[in-house]
Design a protein around this motif. Structure first.
Motif, short mmCIF file in Angstrom:
data_model
loop_
_atom_site.label_atom_id
_atom_site.label_comp_id
_atom_site.label_asym_id
_atom_site.label_seq_id
_atom_site.Cartn_x
_atom_site.Cartn_y
_atom_site.Cartn_z
N GLY A 98 3.00 -25.73 22.17
CA GLY A 98 2.19 -26.40 21.16
C GLY A 98 2.97 -26.70 19.89
N VAL A 154 -5.67 -25.84 24.72
CA VAL A 154 -4.98 -25.11 23.66
C VAL A 154 -3.71 -25.86 23.25
CG1 VAL A 154 -3.74 -22.97 23.13
CG2 VAL A 154 -5.98 -22.88 24.26
N TRP A 155 -2.96 -26.34 24.23
CA TRP A 155 -1.72 -27.09 23.95
C TRP A 155 -2.01 -28.31 23.07
CZ3 TRP A 155 0.05 -31.77 26.68
CH2 TRP A 155 1.39 -32.09 26.45
N GLY A 158 -4.68 -28.86 21.33
CA GLY A 158 -5.29 -28.43 20.07
C GLY A 158 -4.27 -27.99 19.05
N ILE A 159 -3.28 -27.20 19.50
CA ILE A 159 -2.21 -26.78 18.59
C ILE A 159 -1.48 -28.01 18.06
CG2 ILE A 159 0.03 -25.61 18.44
CD1 ILE A 159 -1.09 -23.59 20.52
N THR A 197 -7.94 -24.43 30.04
CA THR A 197 -7.62 -23.62 28.86
C THR A 197 -6.24 -23.98 28.34
OG1 THR A 197 -9.00 -21.79 29.63
CG2 THR A 197 -7.29 -21.26 28.02
N ILE A 236 -9.79 -23.43 19.94
CA ILE A 236 -8.61 -22.73 20.47
C ILE A 236 -8.87 -21.22 20.50
CG2 ILE A 236 -6.20 -22.10 19.97
CD1 ILE A 236 -5.87 -24.97 18.88
N LYS A 254 -9.02 -18.80 23.82
CA LYS A 254 -8.15 -17.63 23.96
C LYS A 254 -8.96 -16.38 24.22
CE LYS A 254 -4.75 -14.67 23.46
NZ LYS A 254 -4.83 -13.71 24.53
#
Length: 107
Positions: free
Chosen positions: A10, A61-62, A64-65, A57, A97, A101
């Motif tokens: 990310g 997350v990737w 989103g970061i 997920t 995110i 997690k």
């Protein structure tokens, strides 16, 4: 370990987005090179993290970061607007995110 790799992936996504902006449409060789290397490294780390993390997920997350980080760099470094709506949107991304997690036991 998968979460650490995903975090690094990310962060590299933030780097390539920023360097792509600085490349001015791939007309600046150094920034273009940074963009391409960071893109490749980011995707490789994402792929390794996906060996143990669920697809949805890991990908969420990737991205989103990358999105939240690019947003912050835009404001802090490039002088982009920090309007309440933009800040609320970035906050929601970060909240998502955290929820992903906390709700994923794999990796």
């Amino acid at each position: 370990m998968a979460w650490i790799l995903l975090l690094l992936a990310g962060l590299l996504e933030i780097l390539w987005a920023f360097s792509m902006k600085r490349s001015e449409g791939f007309t600046r060789p150094f920034d273009t090179g940074v963009t391409l290397v960071a893109m490749l490294a980011s995707v490789v780390l994402l792929a390794i993290a996906m060996r143990t993390l669920p697809l949805g997920t890991a990908y969420a997350v990737w991205t989103g970061i990358g999105a939240a980080g690019a947003f912050l760099l835009g404001i802090l470094v490039l002088g982009e607007a920090a309007t309440p709506g933009r800040i609320a949107g970035a906050t929601l991304i970060l909240a998502g995110i955290v929820v992903l997690k906390l709700s994923t036991s794999e990796g």
